[in-house]
Design a protein around this motif. Structure first.
Motif, PDB file in Angstrom:
ATOM      1  N   VAL A 293       0.802  -1.097  -0.152  1.00 12.76           N
ATOM      2  CA  VAL A 293       0.013  -0.111   0.085  1.00 12.76           C
ATOM      3  C   VAL A 293       0.781   1.377   0.013  1.00 12.76           C
ATOM      4  O   VAL A 293       0.764   2.109  -0.792  1.00 12.76           O
ATOM      5  N   LEU A 294       1.949   1.351   0.833  1.00 14.23           N
ATOM      6  CA  LEU A 294       2.705   2.321   0.865  1.00 14.23           C
ATOM      7  C   LEU A 294       3.532   2.823  -0.341  1.00 14.23           C
ATOM      8  O   LEU A 294       3.669   3.818  -0.751  1.00 14.23           O
ATOM      9  N   ILE A 295       4.111   1.456  -1.025  1.00 16.22           N
ATOM     10  CA  ILE A 295       4.745   1.550  -2.395  1.00 16.22           C
ATOM     11  C   ILE A 295       3.718   2.227  -3.350  1.00 16.22           C
ATOM     12  O   ILE A 295       4.111   3.187  -4.037  1.00 16.22           O
ATOM     13  N   GLU A 296       2.671   1.880  -3.385  1.00 14.39           N
ATOM     14  CA  GLU A 296       1.575   2.450  -4.434  1.00 14.39           C
ATOM     15  C   GLU A 296       1.392   3.994  -4.110  1.00 14.39           C
ATOM     16  O   GLU A 296       1.207   4.775  -4.944  1.00 14.39           O
ATOM     17  N   LEU A 297       1.073   4.299  -2.925  1.00 12.22           N
ATOM     18  CA  LEU A 297       0.924   5.784  -2.317  1.00 12.22           C
ATOM     19  C   LEU A 297       2.079   6.596  -2.781  1.00 12.22           C
ATOM     20  O   LEU A 297       1.836   7.793  -3.334  1.00 12.22           O
ATOM     21  N   MET A 298       3.269   6.163  -2.556  1.00 13.15           N
ATOM     22  CA  MET A 298       4.358   6.837  -2.688  1.00 13.15           C
ATOM     23  C   MET A 298       4.837   7.023  -4.284  1.00 13.15           C
ATOM     24  O   MET A 298       5.382   7.909  -4.673  1.00 13.15           O
ATOM     25  N   SER A 299       4.410   6.113  -5.082  1.00 13.62           N
ATOM     26  CA  SER A 299       4.470   6.090  -6.630  1.00 13.62           C
ATOM     27  C   SER A 299       3.601   7.056  -6.899  1.00 13.62           C
ATOM     28  O   SER A 299       4.201   7.937  -8.187  1.00 13.62           O
ATOM     29  N   GLU A 300       2.676   7.465  -6.463  1.00 11.19           N
ATOM     30  CA  GLU A 300       1.778   8.745  -7.073  1.00 11.19           C
ATOM     31  C   GLU A 300       2.451  10.108  -6.586  1.00 11.19           C
ATOM     32  O   GLU A 300       2.159  11.090  -7.292  1.00 11.19           O
ATOM     33  N   LEU A 301       3.489  10.030  -5.780  1.00  8.92           N
ATOM     34  CA  LEU A 301       4.410  11.181  -5.659  1.00  8.92           C
ATOM     35  C   LEU A 301       5.566  10.889  -6.440  1.00  8.92           C
ATOM     36  O   LEU A 301       6.523  11.740  -6.158  1.00  8.92           O
ATOM     37  N   GLU A 302       5.775   9.997  -7.135  1.00 13.11           N
ATOM     38  CA  GLU A 302       7.059   9.891  -7.897  1.00 13.11           C
ATOM     39  C   GLU A 302       8.127   9.339  -7.021  1.00 13.11           C
ATOM     40  O   GLU A 302       9.379   9.924  -7.355  1.00 13.11           O
ATOM     41  N   PHE A 303       7.914   8.688  -5.954  1.00 13.41           N
ATOM     42  CA  PHE A 303       8.874   8.028  -5.103  1.00 13.41           C
ATOM     43  C   PHE A 303       8.748   6.634  -5.228  1.00 13.41           C
ATOM     44  O   PHE A 303       7.762   5.922  -5.272  1.00 13.41           O
ATOM     45  N   TYR A 304      10.091   5.794  -5.836  1.00 14.16           N
ATOM     46  CA  TYR A 304       9.914   4.584  -5.980  1.00 14.16           C
ATOM     47  C   TYR A 304      11.093   3.663  -5.169  1.00 14.16           C
ATOM     48  O   TYR A 304      12.113   4.222  -4.732  1.00 14.16           O
ATOM     49  N   PRO A 305      10.756   2.590  -4.740  1.00 18.05           N
ATOM     50  CA  PRO A 305      11.503   1.707  -3.974  1.00 18.05           C
ATOM     51  C   PRO A 305      13.131   1.398  -4.737  1.00 18.05           C
ATOM     52  O   PRO A 305      13.114   1.544  -5.788  1.00 18.05           O
ATOM     53  N   ALA A 306      14.148   1.443  -3.705  1.00 20.33           N
ATOM     54  CA  ALA A 306      15.499   1.351  -4.236  1.00 20.33           C
ATOM     55  C   ALA A 306      15.495   0.169  -4.730  1.00 20.33           C
ATOM     56  O   ALA A 306      16.279  -0.196  -5.776  1.00 20.33           O
ATOM     57  N   ILE A 307      14.964  -0.951  -3.990  1.00 20.79           N
ATOM     58  CA  ILE A 307      14.994  -2.257  -4.712  1.00 20.79           C
ATOM     59  C   ILE A 307      13.622  -2.950  -4.297  1.00 20.79           C
ATOM     60  O   ILE A 307      13.014  -2.263  -3.334  1.00 20.79           O
ATOM     61  N   GLU A 308      13.277  -3.915  -4.864  1.00 20.74           N
ATOM     62  CA  GLU A 308      11.824  -4.657  -4.491  1.00 20.74           C
ATOM     63  C   GLU A 308      12.196  -5.165  -3.204  1.00 20.74           C
ATOM     64  O   GLU A 308      13.134  -5.956  -2.694  1.00 20.74           O
ATOM     65  N   PRO A 309      11.161  -4.723  -2.077  1.00 20.13           N
ATOM     66  CA  PRO A 309      11.497  -5.222  -0.705  1.00 20.13           C
ATOM     67  C   PRO A 309      11.405  -6.595  -0.558  1.00 20.13           C
ATOM     68  O   PRO A 309      10.742  -7.298  -1.136  1.00 20.13           O
ATOM     69  N   LYS A 310      12.323  -7.275   0.329  1.00 17.82           N
ATOM     70  CA  LYS A 310      12.441  -8.574   0.572  1.00 17.82           C
ATOM     71  C   LYS A 310      11.561  -9.244   1.844  1.00 17.82           C
ATOM     72  O   LYS A 310      11.142 -10.068   1.990  1.00 17.82           O
ATOM     73  N   MET A 311      11.259  -7.779   2.623  1.00 20.87           N
ATOM     74  CA  MET A 311      10.288  -8.082   3.607  1.00 20.87           C
ATOM     75  C   MET A 311       9.764  -6.649   4.042  1.00 20.87           C
ATOM     76  O   MET A 311       9.948  -5.876   3.186  1.00 20.87           O
ATOM     77  N   ASN A 312       9.173  -6.543   4.940  1.00 22.65           N
ATOM     78  CA  ASN A 312       8.556  -5.299   5.207  1.00 22.65           C
ATOM     79  C   ASN A 312       9.218  -4.092   5.786  1.00 22.65           C
ATOM     80  O   ASN A 312       8.951  -3.258   6.671  1.00 22.65           O
ATOM     81  N   VAL A 313      10.383  -3.990   4.796  1.00 23.23           N
ATOM     82  CA  VAL A 313      11.258  -2.641   4.853  1.00 23.23           C
ATOM     83  C   VAL A 313      11.499  -2.161   3.629  1.00 23.23           C
ATOM     84  O   VAL A 313      11.903  -2.926   2.693  1.00 23.23           O
ATOM     85  N   VAL A 314      11.248  -0.814   3.409  1.00 22.69           N
ATOM     86  CA  VAL A 314      11.704  -0.195   2.108  1.00 22.69           C
ATOM     87  C   VAL A 314      11.873   0.959   2.238  1.00 22.69           C
ATOM     88  O   VAL A 314      11.690   1.818   3.264  1.00 22.69           O
ATOM     89  N   VAL A 315      12.778   1.384   1.123  1.00 20.23           N
ATOM     90  CA  VAL A 315      13.595   2.628   1.135  1.00 20.23           C
ATOM     91  C   VAL A 315      13.361   3.414  -0.174  1.00 20.23           C
ATOM     92  O   VAL A 315      13.295   2.845  -1.349  1.00 20.23           O
ATOM     93  N   PHE A 316      12.990   4.511  -0.329  1.00 20.40           N
ATOM     94  CA  PHE A 316      12.703   5.472  -1.433  1.00 20.40           C
ATOM     95  C   PHE A 316      13.673   6.396  -1.397  1.00 20.40           C
ATOM     96  O   PHE A 316      14.068   7.229  -0.576  1.00 20.40           O
ATOM     97  N   LYS A 317      14.407   6.247  -2.468  1.00 18.32           N
ATOM     98  CA  LYS A 317      15.638   7.145  -2.683  1.00 18.32           C
ATOM     99  C   LYS A 317      15.050   8.511  -2.837  1.00 18.32           C
ATOM    100  O   LYS A 317      14.210   9.023  -3.468  1.00 18.32           O
ATOM    101  N   THR A 318      15.745   9.597  -2.238  1.00 16.47           N
ATOM    102  CA  THR A 318      15.864  11.041  -2.355  1.00 16.47           C
ATOM    103  C   THR A 318      16.761  11.709  -1.700  1.00 16.47           C
ATOM    104  O   THR A 318      17.387  11.230  -0.828  1.00 16.47           O
ATOM    105  N   ASP A 319      17.431  12.612  -2.403  1.00 17.43           N
ATOM    106  CA  ASP A 319      18.346  13.482  -1.816  1.00 17.43           C
ATOM    107  C   ASP A 319      17.827  14.355  -0.808  1.00 17.43           C
ATOM    108  O   ASP A 319      18.601  15.188  -0.154  1.00 17.43           O
ATOM    109  N   GLU A 320      16.569  14.610  -0.911  1.00 18.18           N
ATOM    110  CA  GLU A 320      16.146  15.641   0.204  1.00 18.18           C
ATOM    111  C   GLU A 320      15.575  14.831   1.445  1.00 18.18           C
ATOM    112  O   GLU A 320      14.774  15.516   2.194  1.00 18.18           O
ATOM    113  N   VAL A 321      16.058  13.714   1.868  1.00 22.61           N
ATOM    114  CA  VAL A 321      15.521  13.075   2.928  1.00 22.61           C
ATOM    115  C   VAL A 321      15.725  13.701   4.264  1.00 22.61           C
ATOM    116  O   VAL A 321      14.807  13.518   5.080  1.00 22.61           O
TER     117      VAL A 321
END
Length: 368
Positions: A293-321
């Motif tokens: 759900v989070l991945i789908e919501l973040m994609s609407e803001l043009e944030f995408y996972p650094a890798i396909e999550p292997k478990m319930n941990v996900v990183v969205f790349k951004t220089d503005e973190v």
């Protein structure tokens, strides 16, 4: 310290007021810990005065610890492994490497660059060299670089079952094969992944050459803090940690701390018995569903996972973190920062609900 004490009511009111300063777990997406299951809390309170470090006084807590160790080994398909309950992943990692060093002698150990910071603590405490293996494009240990780092003084190798930053799993079969060929003990840090992988990947099996594994019931195991487990493949590793304790009701200890909360053993036993495999499977499924759900919501803001999550941990790349985290904190949302890759890191624990993810994304939109 005061000369005269205060009333119980006054103190408890103060503590309640201080407790209200916390950020509720529902708004926390950075922690690998979560609200413990109610049955764990009840069991903890029942055994609150017990000391697992002096279990001659409290024989039940030793029996409960043994049951937790046995159940965890069974959960991980590691029948025949033995061990003890730790305070968590940090103690387990230090103790595994301490056992290896005590058996093979002082020298060096090898770990991936993605290791947990407790591995650095282990090197410092044990006074040994830590050699770091670079990561591949999937942020796993690059096995092609491992063998060249091994020498005659290498006493251990560490691999990850769920890295802290990304939840990534190292290529355990390949690492195990190299470790076996060189006769080097292999420790797998499964502090987070041990209570996820069996229920997310039911066909997963550890490699044959494996010396120790850690797992934290106080993370995805839904137990109380502190609760950890360290498993060894052979009694010789436990024996390498043995310390005589002549003035206690027990003759020796294996753990790093002397005094240990027996209540943690009771709590962990209670929640593992209560949930069973089916209960844990449902919890992991919920966490993975909300991760998607989070991945789908973040994609609407043009944030995408650094890798396909292997478990319930996900990183969205951004220089503005850094800016984003600061603004979110003002709104009492907690996310963490991933350094490799640089981005926003989320851990979608059982306390996270879909409704809160939607509220979070609405606030995120306002600060972009």
């Amino acid at each position: 310290m005061r000369e005269f004490g205060r009333s119980e009511e006054e103190i408890l009111n103060e503590l309640r007021s201080l407790w209200d300063r916390r950020i509720p777990y529902e708004r926390v997406f950075s922690s690998m810990c979560t609200r413990p299951h109610p049955v764990a809390v009840k069991a903890f309170m029942l055994y609150i005065e017990s000391n697992l470090g002096d279990f001659g006084i409290f024989p039940a807590v030793k029996e409960l610890e043994d049951r937790v160790v046995e159940m965890t080994a069974d959960m991980l398909n590691l029948n025949g492994f033995s061990g003890y309950m730790t305070s968590g992943g940090t103690e387990a990692n230090i103790q595994a490497l301490r056992a290896f060093r005590n058996l093979k002698g002082k020298g060096n150990f090898i770990a991936p660059e993605s290791r947990h910071f407790s591995i650095d603590k282990a090197a410092d405490v044990l006074g040994v060299e830590m050699r770091l293996v670079p990561l591949n494009d999937e942020y796993q240990m690059d096995v092609s670089c491992l063998e060249e780092m091994i020498d005659d003084e290498t006493f251990g190798i560490v691999a990850l079952l769920g890295s802290t930053e990304l939840g990534q799993i190292d290529p355990l079969d390949e690492i195990s094969k190299i470790a076996s060929e060189h006769g080097i003990p292999l420790h797998v840090d499964g502090a987070f992944g041990a209570f996820v992988v069996p229920f997310l990947y039911p066909d997963f099996r550890f490699p044959e050459h494996l010396s120790s594994v850690s797992g934290d019931p106080h993370k995805m195991g839904m137990s109380v803090i502190p609760s950890g487990v360290l498993l060894f493949s052979d009694e010789e590793f436990l024996e390498a940690l043995k310390i005589e304790t002549p003035y206690l009701t027990t003759r020796h200890q294996y753990s790093l701390p002397g005094t240990r909360p027996g209540a943690s053993a009771a709590a962990t036993y209670a929640v593992m018995e209560h949930l069973g495999r089916r209960g844990y499977r449902k919890i992991v499924e919920k966490c993975m569903r909300n991760t998607r759900v989070l991945i789908e919501l973040m994609s609407e803001l043009e944030f995408y996972p650094a890798i396909e999550p292997k478990m319930n941990v996900v990183v969205f790349k951004t220089d503005e973190v850094d800016r984003i985290r600061k603004e979110l904190m003002k709104r009492r949302w907690l996310i963490s920062k991933s350094f490799r890759p640089l981005g926003m890191r989320f851990v979608i624990m059982p306390h996270v609900e879909e409704e809160n993810l939607k509220l979070f994304v609405e606030d995120l939109k306002r600060i972009l």
